[in-house]
Enzyme design. Structure first.
Site, PDB file in Angstrom:
ATOM      1  N   GLU A   1     -51.230 -16.636 -25.129  1.00 13.20           N
ATOM      2  CA  GLU A   1     -49.839 -16.844 -24.712  1.00 13.20           C
ATOM      3  C   GLU A   1     -48.854 -16.359 -25.788  1.00 13.20           C
ATOM      4  O   GLU A   1     -49.004 -16.646 -26.960  1.00 13.20           O
ATOM      5  CB  GLU A   1     -49.569 -18.328 -24.388  1.00 13.20           C
ATOM      6  CG  GLU A   1     -50.011 -19.331 -25.431  1.00 13.20           C
ATOM      7  CD  GLU A   1     -51.405 -19.884 -25.174  1.00 13.20           C
ATOM      8  OE1 GLU A   1     -52.205 -19.170 -24.523  1.00 13.20           O
ATOM      9  OE2 GLU A   1     -51.700 -20.980 -25.613  1.00 13.20           O
TER      10      GLU A   1
ATOM     11  N   ASP B   1     -58.121 -27.115 -20.216  1.00  6.33           N
ATOM     12  CA  ASP B   1     -57.217 -26.622 -21.256  1.00  6.33           C
ATOM     13  C   ASP B   1     -57.061 -27.655 -22.368  1.00  6.33           C
ATOM     14  O   ASP B   1     -56.061 -27.667 -23.077  1.00  6.33           O
ATOM     15  CB  ASP B   1     -55.852 -26.295 -20.632  1.00  6.33           C
ATOM     16  CG  ASP B   1     -55.003 -25.440 -21.554  1.00  6.33           C
ATOM     17  OD1 ASP B   1     -53.766 -25.426 -21.379  1.00  6.33           O
ATOM     18  OD2 ASP B   1     -55.574 -24.802 -22.473  1.00  6.33           O
TER      19      ASP B   1
ATOM     20  N   ASP C   1     -59.100 -22.108 -19.750  1.00  4.56           N
ATOM     21  CA  ASP C   1     -58.214 -21.359 -20.626  1.00  4.56           C
ATOM     22  C   ASP C   1     -58.880 -21.155 -21.989  1.00  4.56           C
ATOM     23  O   ASP C   1     -59.770 -21.905 -22.378  1.00  4.56           O
ATOM     24  CB  ASP C   1     -56.885 -22.115 -20.806  1.00  4.56           C
ATOM     25  CG  ASP C   1     -55.822 -21.269 -21.514  1.00  4.56           C
ATOM     26  OD1 ASP C   1     -54.960 -21.846 -22.179  1.00  4.56           O
ATOM     27  OD2 ASP C   1     -55.881 -20.020 -21.413  1.00  4.56           O
ATOM     28  N   ASN C   2     -58.441 -20.126 -22.729  1.00  2.00           N
ATOM     29  CA  ASN C   2     -58.813 -19.925 -24.137  1.00  2.00           C
ATOM     30  C   ASN C   2     -60.288 -19.653 -24.390  1.00  2.00           C
ATOM     31  O   ASN C   2     -60.814 -20.031 -25.444  1.00  2.00           O
ATOM     32  CB  ASN C   2     -58.407 -21.152 -24.969  1.00  2.00           C
ATOM     33  CG  ASN C   2     -56.989 -21.561 -24.740  1.00  2.00           C
ATOM     34  OD1 ASN C   2     -56.722 -22.667 -24.251  1.00  2.00           O
ATOM     35  ND2 ASN C   2     -56.051 -20.679 -25.075  1.00  2.00           N
TER      36      ASN C   2
ATOM     37  N   LYS D   1     -61.355 -27.618 -27.073  1.00  3.53           N
ATOM     38  CA  LYS D   1     -62.300 -26.571 -26.630  1.00  3.53           C
ATOM     39  C   LYS D   1     -63.754 -27.021 -26.732  1.00  3.53           C
ATOM     40  O   LYS D   1     -64.595 -26.553 -25.983  1.00  3.53           O
ATOM     41  CB  LYS D   1     -62.055 -25.279 -27.420  1.00  3.53           C
ATOM     42  CG  LYS D   1     -60.580 -24.838 -27.411  1.00  3.53           C
ATOM     43  CD  LYS D   1     -59.944 -24.917 -26.019  1.00  3.53           C
ATOM     44  CE  LYS D   1     -58.423 -24.860 -26.085  1.00  3.53           C
ATOM     45  NZ  LYS D   1     -57.787 -25.239 -24.784  1.00  3.53           N
TER      46      LYS D   1
HETATM   47  C1  LIG Z   1     -60.311 -35.378 -24.582  1.00 10.23           C
HETATM   48  N1  LIG Z   1     -59.017 -35.091 -23.977  1.00 10.23           N
HETATM   49  N2  LIG Z   1     -58.682 -35.526 -22.763  1.00 10.23           N
HETATM   50  C2  LIG Z   1     -57.427 -35.105 -22.534  1.00 10.23           C
HETATM   51  C3  LIG Z   1     -56.939 -34.373 -23.638  1.00 10.23           C
HETATM   52  C4  LIG Z   1     -55.724 -33.732 -23.949  1.00 10.23           C
HETATM   53  C5  LIG Z   1     -55.605 -33.123 -25.175  1.00 10.23           C
HETATM   54  C6  LIG Z   1     -54.290 -32.479 -25.566  1.00 10.23           C
HETATM   55  O1  LIG Z   1     -53.623 -31.937 -24.443  1.00 10.23           O
HETATM   56  C7  LIG Z   1     -54.492 -31.400 -26.586  1.00 10.23           C
HETATM   57  C8  LIG Z   1     -54.061 -31.597 -27.885  1.00 10.23           C
HETATM   58  C9  LIG Z   1     -54.297 -30.589 -28.833  1.00 10.23           C
HETATM   59  C10 LIG Z   1     -54.997 -29.425 -28.483  1.00 10.23           C
HETATM   60  C11 LIG Z   1     -55.430 -29.253 -27.167  1.00 10.23           C
HETATM   61  C12 LIG Z   1     -56.261 -28.077 -26.769  1.00 10.23           C
HETATM   62  N3  LIG Z   1     -55.576 -26.789 -26.725  1.00 10.23           N
HETATM   63  C13 LIG Z   1     -55.701 -25.971 -27.777  1.00 10.23           C
HETATM   64  O2  LIG Z   1     -56.255 -26.329 -28.816  1.00 10.23           O
HETATM   65  C14 LIG Z   1     -55.099 -24.615 -27.658  1.00 10.23           C
HETATM   66  C15 LIG Z   1     -54.922 -23.884 -28.839  1.00 10.23           C
HETATM   67  C16 LIG Z   1     -54.362 -22.603 -28.800  1.00 10.23           C
HETATM   68  C17 LIG Z   1     -54.185 -21.840 -30.064  1.00 10.23           C
HETATM   69  C18 LIG Z   1     -54.527 -20.492 -30.113  1.00 10.23           C
HETATM   70  C19 LIG Z   1     -54.337 -19.768 -31.285  1.00 10.23           C
HETATM   71  C20 LIG Z   1     -53.827 -20.395 -32.420  1.00 10.23           C
HETATM   72  F1  LIG Z   1     -53.630 -19.705 -33.557  1.00 10.23           F
HETATM   73  C21 LIG Z   1     -53.499 -21.765 -32.375  1.00 10.23           C
HETATM   74  C22 LIG Z   1     -53.670 -22.474 -31.198  1.00 10.23           C
HETATM   75  C23 LIG Z   1     -53.977 -22.035 -27.582  1.00 10.23           C
HETATM   76  C24 LIG Z   1     -54.169 -22.770 -26.398  1.00 10.23           C
HETATM   77  O3  LIG Z   1     -53.823 -22.243 -25.182  1.00 10.23           O
HETATM   78  C25 LIG Z   1     -54.743 -24.041 -26.433  1.00 10.23           C
HETATM   79  O4  LIG Z   1     -54.930 -24.692 -25.239  1.00 10.23           O
HETATM   80  C26 LIG Z   1     -55.152 -30.236 -26.212  1.00 10.23           C
HETATM   81  C27 LIG Z   1     -56.666 -33.129 -26.083  1.00 10.23           C
HETATM   82  C28 LIG Z   1     -57.878 -33.759 -25.779  1.00 10.23           C
HETATM   83  C29 LIG Z   1     -58.000 -34.385 -24.542  1.00 10.23           C
HETATM   84 MG   LIG Z   2     -54.711 -23.366 -23.600  1.00 10.27          MG
END
Ligand SMILES: Cn1ncc2cc([C@H](O)c3cccc(CNC(=O)c4cc(-c5ccc(F)cc5)cc(O)c4O)c3)ccc21
Ligand SMILES: [Mg+2]
Length: 214
Positions: A199, A141, A169-170, A144
């Site tokens: 969600e 999650d 997810d997603n 992406k």
């Molecule tokens: C490398 N690394 N290692 C650990 C680690 C941890 C993170 C952060 O936890 C993190 C920060 C920002 C974004 C995310 C990804 N999640 C998303 O981008 C997402 C978007 C949407 C959505 C859907 C529709 C929209 F209009 C806008 C956003 C719905 C969803 O459920 C999502 O999970 C995860 C990042 C890289 C990492």
């Molecule tokens: Mg997600």
């Protein structure tokens, strides 16, 4: 100073959820995101699919890539058997700080190891640092465009065994096209799409469950 969305979400949990009650933490976050502010938690609809995969698998060792505020961490950890462990990776220190407090509010800190850092850096260290042999379940999650490289990395590091389950997810929104193409076309995976919704919205999204065949 201005509060952030994760901080406001944490505040809602501390004001409305019962300490030590994971279900009330989950319910409070879903209420907050439905009625106050949207946030990128897996949510209650996809969350039920997540719950059924976890309950059916009864995993001893789980990896979560992307903790955010800990919503899915709490959902998963609340279903784990007593000695099972969940390692969750979060690279954003502010998200990690909020997630630690939400996981603690749910009373699940003893089952969860929150590691601050990037998946690509930590996956190769899982065995030596945490004594992990293989993961029974991986919940993807995070960013992406990291799903595919990190899956290949887990394969290379011998962290998947015959029967290990990847739950992503997603896969529709925002979408993970290269990952989907890989797990759906590779002879090393049996893949299944669970159609749902993004969600707290009516947009289509879903979870892809992929069993590693070894
Ligand atoms: C490398 N690394 N290692 C650990 C680690 C941890 C993170 C952060 O936890 C993190 C920060 C920002 C974004 C995310 C990804 N999640 C998303 O981008 C997402 C978007 C949407 C959505 C859907 C529709 C929209 F209009 C806008 C956003 C719905 C969803 O459920 C999502 O999970 C995860 C990042 C890289 C990492
Ligand atoms: Mg997600």
């Amino acid at each position: 100073t201005q509060s952030t969305r994760p901080q406001r979400l944490l505040g809602a949990v501390q004001q409305n959820a019962t300490r030590g009650d994971p279900r009330s933490v989950v319910k409070t976050i879903d209420q907050f995101c439905k009625h106050k502010e949207w946030a990128m938690n897996v949510g209650d609809e996809k969350g039920c699919i997540l719950d059924s995969v976890v309950s059916e698998l009864n995993p001893a060792t789980v990896l979560e890539l992307g903790t955010y505020c800990g919503y899915s961490t709490v959902r998963i950890a609340s279903l784990l058997p007593p000695h099972a462990r969940l390692i969750t990776l979060e690279f954003n220190p502010h998200f990690a700080a909020v997630a630690r407090q939400i996981i603690a509010w749910a009373g699940l800190q003893d089952k969860v190891l929150l590691v601050e850092g990037a998946s690509g850096d930590w996956i190769p260290k899982m065995k030596e640092q945490f004594g992990v042999k293989t993961f029974d379940l991986v919940f993807l999650d995070h960013w992406k465009d990291r799903y595919l490289p990190d899956t290949k990395l887990m394969e290379e590091c011998g962290l998947l065994r015959k029967g290990s389950v990847l739950l992503a997810d997603n896969v529709v929104c925002p979408g993970t096209p290269d990952y989907l193409q890989y797990v759906r076309n590779s002879p090393r995976y049996n893949s299944q799409y669970f159609r749902s919704h993004l969600e707290y919205t009516k947009a289509e999204d879903g979870l892809e469950k992929s069993v590693f065949l070894g």
